[in-house]
Design an enzyme around this catalytic site. Structure first.
Site, mmCIF file in Angstrom:
data_model
loop_
_atom_site.group_PDB
_atom_site.id
_atom_site.type_symbol
_atom_site.label_atom_id
_atom_site.label_comp_id
_atom_site.label_asym_id
_atom_site.label_seq_id
_atom_site.Cartn_x
_atom_site.Cartn_y
_atom_site.Cartn_z
ATOM 1 N N ARG A 57 -2.742 -5.282 20.337
ATOM 2 C CA ARG A 57 -3.961 -4.495 20.154
ATOM 3 C C ARG A 57 -5.165 -5.342 19.782
ATOM 4 N NH1 ARG A 57 0.308 -1.025 18.491
ATOM 5 N NH2 ARG A 57 0.208 -1.996 16.454
ATOM 6 N N GLU A 94 9.210 -7.928 6.331
ATOM 7 C CA GLU A 94 9.955 -7.300 5.242
ATOM 8 C C GLU A 94 11.446 -7.617 5.362
ATOM 9 O OE1 GLU A 94 10.579 -2.897 3.239
ATOM 10 O OE2 GLU A 94 9.246 -3.130 4.945
#
Length: 171
Positions: A57, A94
């Site tokens: 994006r 994460e």
């Protein structure tokens, strides 16, 4: 206008995540033009020589922003997507790691670089992009995002750089 079009998608990509979907912004000419105009206005004082867009994006905003700033555009891609000699940077997620890369000749020594992406979350991807720019002998003039998720404190990973964010979410 653009902020009103950002759509919340609960439990995407996994339960407990509230995803900020920018697709409606991209589909609306006026909103998209407003975003590019604001990014241009706020980035122009940085006097950049090139715009680096983070896949995918960041390409959507980075390429038209580069045209408005009258500079070139450099794609920063996911691992294995670039065909030529490249610099590679791995960064922590994460759970696990991810990798981004850039062509070795895409940034000239000393060039002032604006890094562009859609969302600043934890700052991991943007920090990896900044490290790649610096390894390519460029100077990170700033980073520009459509959305910043303030509650994830991504700015902490980028505290040495100017940051432009058009829309902020506290939670």
């Amino acid at each position: 206008m653009a902020e009103a079009l950002v759509r919340d998608v609960p439990d995407f990509p996994k339960p407990g995540i509230l995803f900020k979907d920018i697709t409606p912004v991209l589909q609306d000419y006026d909103a998209l033009k407003q975003v590019i105009d604001k990014m241009t206005e706020q980035s122009r004082p940085l006097k950049v020589d090139v715009v680096v867009g983070i896949e995918a994006r960041g390409f959507i905003f980075g390429a038209p922003l580069a045209l408005e700033l009258e500079v070139g555009f450099v794609p920063l891609r996911k691992l294995g997507k670039l065909p030529y000699n490249r610099l590679v940077e791995e960064y922590a997620l994460e759970y696990g790691t991810n990798t981004v890369e850039i062509h070795t000749d895409s940034i000239k020594p000393g060039q002032r670089v604006l890094i562009v992406d859609d969302v600043l979350a934890t700052g991991g991807t943007a920090a990896a992009a900044a490290r790649l720019v610096e390894r390519a002998s460029g100077q990170v003039a700033g980073l520009c995002f459509l959305i910043e998720l303030d509650f994830l404190e991504g700015r902490k990973a980028l505290e040495n750089y100017p940051i432009i964010s058009l829309i902020h979410y506290q939670e």
